[in-house]
Design a protein around this motif. Structure first.
Motif, mmCIF file in Angstrom:
data_model
loop_
_atom_site.group_PDB
_atom_site.id
_atom_site.type_symbol
_atom_site.label_atom_id
_atom_site.label_comp_id
_atom_site.label_asym_id
_atom_site.label_seq_id
_atom_site.Cartn_x
_atom_site.Cartn_y
_atom_site.Cartn_z
ATOM 1 N N VAL A 97 0.835 -1.195 0.000
ATOM 2 C CA VAL A 97 0.000 0.000 0.000
ATOM 3 C C VAL A 97 0.869 1.243 0.000
ATOM 4 O O VAL A 97 1.858 1.309 0.739
ATOM 5 N N PHE A 111 -14.152 7.433 -8.809
ATOM 6 C CA PHE A 111 -15.007 6.333 -8.386
ATOM 7 C C PHE A 111 -16.467 6.726 -8.602
ATOM 8 O O PHE A 111 -16.917 7.745 -8.097
ATOM 9 N N SER A 142 -5.846 -1.481 -6.675
ATOM 10 C CA SER A 142 -7.009 -0.618 -6.468
ATOM 11 C C SER A 142 -6.537 0.755 -6.036
ATOM 12 O O SER A 142 -5.438 0.928 -5.524
ATOM 13 N N ILE A 143 -7.409 1.700 -6.295
ATOM 14 C CA ILE A 143 -7.123 3.099 -5.922
ATOM 15 C C ILE A 143 -8.251 3.540 -5.006
ATOM 16 O O ILE A 143 -9.433 3.370 -5.335
ATOM 17 N N ILE A 144 -7.906 4.071 -3.864
ATOM 18 C CA ILE A 144 -8.927 4.486 -2.909
ATOM 19 C C ILE A 144 -8.784 5.971 -2.645
ATOM 20 O O ILE A 144 -7.704 6.455 -2.330
ATOM 21 N N VAL A 146 -11.014 8.515 -0.326
ATOM 22 C CA VAL A 146 -12.168 8.779 0.527
ATOM 23 C C VAL A 146 -11.863 9.959 1.425
ATOM 24 O O VAL A 146 -10.722 10.342 1.607
ATOM 25 N N THR A 147 -12.941 10.524 1.977
ATOM 26 C CA THR A 147 -12.808 11.619 2.937
ATOM 27 C C THR A 147 -13.295 11.124 4.286
ATOM 28 O O THR A 147 -14.395 10.585 4.386
ATOM 29 N N LEU A 154 -8.147 10.532 2.409
ATOM 30 C CA LEU A 154 -7.327 9.338 2.369
ATOM 31 C C LEU A 154 -7.149 8.961 0.919
ATOM 32 O O LEU A 154 -8.130 8.731 0.214
ATOM 33 N N ARG A 156 -4.894 6.363 -1.455
ATOM 34 C CA ARG A 156 -3.914 5.289 -1.438
ATOM 35 C C ARG A 156 -4.073 4.409 -2.660
ATOM 36 O O ARG A 156 -5.147 4.268 -3.230
ATOM 37 N N ALA A 158 -3.297 0.413 -3.617
ATOM 38 C CA ALA A 158 -3.068 -0.846 -2.896
ATOM 39 C C ALA A 158 -3.057 -2.006 -3.875
ATOM 40 O O ALA A 158 -3.809 -2.026 -4.847
ATOM 41 N N ARG A 160 -3.042 -6.362 -3.909
ATOM 42 C CA ARG A 160 -3.248 -7.577 -3.119
ATOM 43 C C ARG A 160 -3.287 -8.771 -4.036
ATOM 44 O O ARG A 160 -3.642 -8.653 -5.215
#
Lengths: 361, 433
Positions: A97, A111, A142-144, A146-147, A154, A156, A158, A160
């Motif tokens: 990550v 998103f 994946s790409i995240i 969020v608030t 946030l 990030r 990641a 997996r």
């Protein structure tokens, strides 16, 4: 040894008890031998009965990460990562990550939410994510974005292993390459997070009471259930239109964060600051030659500490490359040196490009 | 006897002049009269009503009126129309206080009676002061024909100072803040105003009670045991006319009604009510999305319990975004095409979610602030549809972590193991955002 373990366990218990205002009998005890936590808690505010469960953390990995970065097409910087798991690791690495990626990476789509949650948009989002991220075989990325409740963001990226996760990962003593993406932002140094596979955490009831200090402490442990290593991460936004002085200021600011990471000696940082200030002033006064000289001097100082920094970019995916980011000089770590050298060279290149365009006109 | 003749023109002129003269006298007297000091306890004396009578002939002579009985009666009526506070004798207006008997009595077709403002003394009519009395519940000074009246305790003058009335009070309630979260405090301020003076009333004892409105806060069930919160403080109003109560809201959300009254003395608008909402602000309904399922294939809302909690899918906006991120990961990568089946989140106003068999008690810990949700996981309890398979428990937890959420298994009554093995009849994922 047993005495020291008991002492450590006791200290862990005592520390938590003193810090937390737990209900009577509640505790979180770390077993140094296994590395697992035994959690004793009240599961129901209407009862004084205590429940117990065990949390097996995901930190029984020995990760190292090698960062590669070079200037690609259309002024995008290509980032590549190689991850290794030490031979003494007890868990396979099952996540890589990168945090603090502020701006979208190249090819990323937002998103789809609310009225945009159509099959077409979702499919396009997933296809874009897959194309934007470089991912080893049998892994997914994946790409995240969020608030959080407090307004903080946030961001990030990641990776997996493809499910089921227990069948994959980077076992002890193995290395996996091929993680990466492109970004228009320059590299800084940020934490990468890697974790293994603990046990699925379960509670024989509804878990600790929400207001309990045990819950708060357990949440803190779980939120930090990974091992960090410094990596080159796109954290420095390139100003548009290009402004060398502004970019140098941003690079200097990023550099200052390395002192806390123990990647940069404060005295050496102060020495570099003088050249930074001179360069910034020179570019502000439209004296590019003076600015260039200051930057080249900084690069020479860095080169004195670490040689052949440029080779790392050419051979960033070369497994036989002897150099690694963990080597430290007394004044600046190699990764920090590579990043800083790259960023300064970028400024010079952009100024040269602008100068060339000016001559052609 | 000279029979008077009626000269209409001269009569009107004469009466007009007389009226003007008397009006002037009234004005002058009014300006010079010592008015009673209208302090808080004083009211105006009541003036005596008119008496009907006939004017003796010499009065008529004074007024130069003569004619038929009807004409004389008309003249007399005109004289009667004059203000009764004006004192007069046969010679005209005099200062009240003079007693001037008539010297003769005329008989014949005229009756001998004393006009208004006169008291009969046999053959004489005596002038008197304008008769005045005090309103009820007041005492005059002097006792006869008083010039000032003071209200008897506990009576006070009404706003017009015409009557004595008992003090009247009005109660109002104000709640600060107007909405409070479960388990937090609010202040209920009772204010009492003297309705007559419009000033704060001190020393008024106020009592208050609180109740909870059935069916509010997302709880369709109701019984006497539903927590109402608690009240403390109170007493009597202070110099500013207020008295405060502290309301400690229960953990169960809902609309609460305060009912207050003035006990001593009472308020005219007893009792007074005010409402407060005990709720967690900012909760939103989780709307349908391709990323997850809120209903099962039979169309039943997952987790809803009829007549108890049928509206169980509320989260904060930030939590919903993370939920969608997590669900997309599950749907796109962990188990492509599968959806997370969403069970209980929070109620519409948050607060304690009494999902257990004992109403108004825990468990369902952490489902009170819109930051937690339960998701179906493989179990032996019969809720198979959409449950996360056992083989993907790890992946699901990691997918939640990627979305910055914490997932763990909950299994009521199970054996203590890491994955709630044994009797996981209600094993599910509990996710905190």
């Amino acid at each position: 040894m047993k005495t020291s373990r008991k002492l450590l366990t006791g200290i862990a218990t005592l520390a938590i008890s003193l810090h937390a205002h737990a209900y009577p009998g509640e505790s979180i005890v770390l077993d140094p031998a296994t590395g697992n936590y035994t959690i004793t808690y009240r599961g129901d505010s209407n009862s004084t009965d205590l429940s117990q469960t065990v949390f097996v953390p995901s930190t029984k990995v020995v990760p190292s990460i090698r960062s590669g970065f070079h200037l690609g097409e259309k002024s995008a910087i290509v980032y590549r990562y190689t991850v290794s798991n030490g031979t003494t690791a007890k868990q396979a690495i099952v996540s890589v990550v990168l945090d603090q990626i502020i701006d979208p990476i190249v090819g990323e789509l937002p998103f789809p939410l609310d009225q945009n949650e159509t099959k077409e948009n979702i499919d396009a989002y997933r296809a874009a994510t897959k194309a934007a991220l470089s991912t080893p075989a049998n892994w997914y990325g994946s790409i995240i974005r969020v608030t959080n409740e407090d307004g903080s963001k946030l961001n990030r990226v990641a990776w997996r292993p493809k499910p089921p996760i227990r069948m994959g990962g980077i076992p002890a003593g193995h290395t996996l390459t091929g993680f990466g993406f492109s970004s228009v932002d320059l590299p800084g140094v940020g934490p990468s997070q890697m974790d293994g596979l603990g046990e699925v955490l379960g509670f024989p009831d509804e878990g600790p009471i929400e207001s309990s200090a045990i819950k708060a402490e357990l949440d803190r442990i779980r939120d930090n259930d990974f091992v960090t290593r410094p990596a080159a991460v796109p954290t420095i936004a390139v100003p548009v239109p290009f402004n060398a002085a502004v970019l140098l200021e941003r690079i200097q600011t990023q550099m200052h964060t390395w002192i806390g990471m123990k990647l940069l000696d404060p005295t050496f940082s102060s020495q570099l600051d003088r050249y930074f200030q001179s360069a910034i002033s020179a570019y502000r006064l439209n004296q590019p030659k003076v600015g260039k000289k200051q930057i080249e001097t900084m690069r020479e100082l860095i080169e004195k500490e670490h040689q052949d920094l440029g080779h790392d970019e050419e051979h960033d995916s070369d497994k036989s490359q002897e150099k690694n980011d963990d080597r430290q000089s007394a004044l600046i770590g190699r990764l920090a040196a590579r990043v800083l050298d790259f960023d300064l060279k970028y400024v010079l290149k952009r100024m040269d490009d602008d100068e060339d365009r000016g001559h052609k006109k | 006897m000279v029979t008077p003749t009626l000269n209409a023109t001269r009569f009107v002129q004469s009466v007009s002049l007389t009226l003007a003269l008397y009006f002037s006298i009234i004005v002058i007297l009014s300006m010079t009269m010592i008015k009673p000091a209208h302090a808080s306890g004083n009211v105006f004396p009541i003036q005596a009503p008119n008496n009907v009578g006939f004017l003796p002939a010499y009065i008529l002579q004074f007024l130069s009126v003569s004619g038929t009985l009807a004409e004389m009666q008309a003249a007399y009526n005109a004289w009667l129309a004059l203000p009764t506070t004006v004192c007069r004798n046969q010679y005209g207006p005099v200062n009240c206080g003079d007693i001037s008997p008539f010297s003769s009595v005329v008989t014949g077709p005229f009756y001998t009676l004393c006009p208004a403002g006169y008291v009969s003394g046999g053959h004489d009519c005596h002038l008197i002061y304008p008769i005045s009395t005090c309103p009820p519940h007041s005492t005059g000074a002097p006792a006869t024909n008083p010039t000032s009246c003071t209200c008897d305790d506990p009576y006070v003058p009404d706003p017009t100072h015409s009557n004595c009335i008992l003090d009247q009070y009005t109660l109002s309630l104000r709640i600060v803040p107007g909405q409070v979260e479960p388990g937090k405090q609010a202040t209920v301020i009772a204010t009492v105003i003297n309705t007559v003076t419009q000033k704060p009333a001190a020393g008024v004892a106020v009592s208050i009670k609180v109740d909870v409105d059935a069916g509010t806060g997302g709880h369709a069930h109701h019984d006497a045991a539903r927590p109402k919160g608690s009240l403390s403080g109170g007493g009597s109003t202070g110099p500013d006319g207020t008295v405060s109560f502290t309301f400690m809201a229960p953990e169960v959300s809902g609309t609460h009604t305060f009912t207050a009254q003035c006990d001593s003395p009472t308020c005219t608008n007893n009792p007074v009510t005010a409402k407060i909402k005990v709720k967690v602000d900012g909760l939103e309904l989780i709307t349908a999305s391709p990323y997850y399922a809120l209903q099962d294939s039979a169309g039943k809302v997952i987790g809803a319990v009829k007549n108890k909690h049928s509206d169980n899918h509320y989260l904060t906006n930030a939590a919903i975004k993370k939920l969608k991120d997590f669900a997309e990961r599950y749907n796109g990568t962990v188990l492509p095409g599968a959806k997370l089946y969403l069970n209980d989140a929070s109620l519409v106003w948050g607060g304690l979610f009494d999902v257990g068999s004992t109403p108004w008690k825990s468990p369902h810990t952490a489902h009170d602030r819109g930051r937690s949700i339960d998701i179906r996981a493989e179990n032996s309890g019969g809720q198979y549809e959409g449950a996360v398979p056992f083989a993907y428990f790890d992946d699901t937890i990691k997918a939640a972590a990627d979305a910055h959420a914490r997932a763990a298994l909950h299994c009521q009554g199970s054996i203590v193991t890491a994955v709630c093995l044994g009797i996981p009849y209600n094993r599910h994922f509990h996710v905190d955002f």
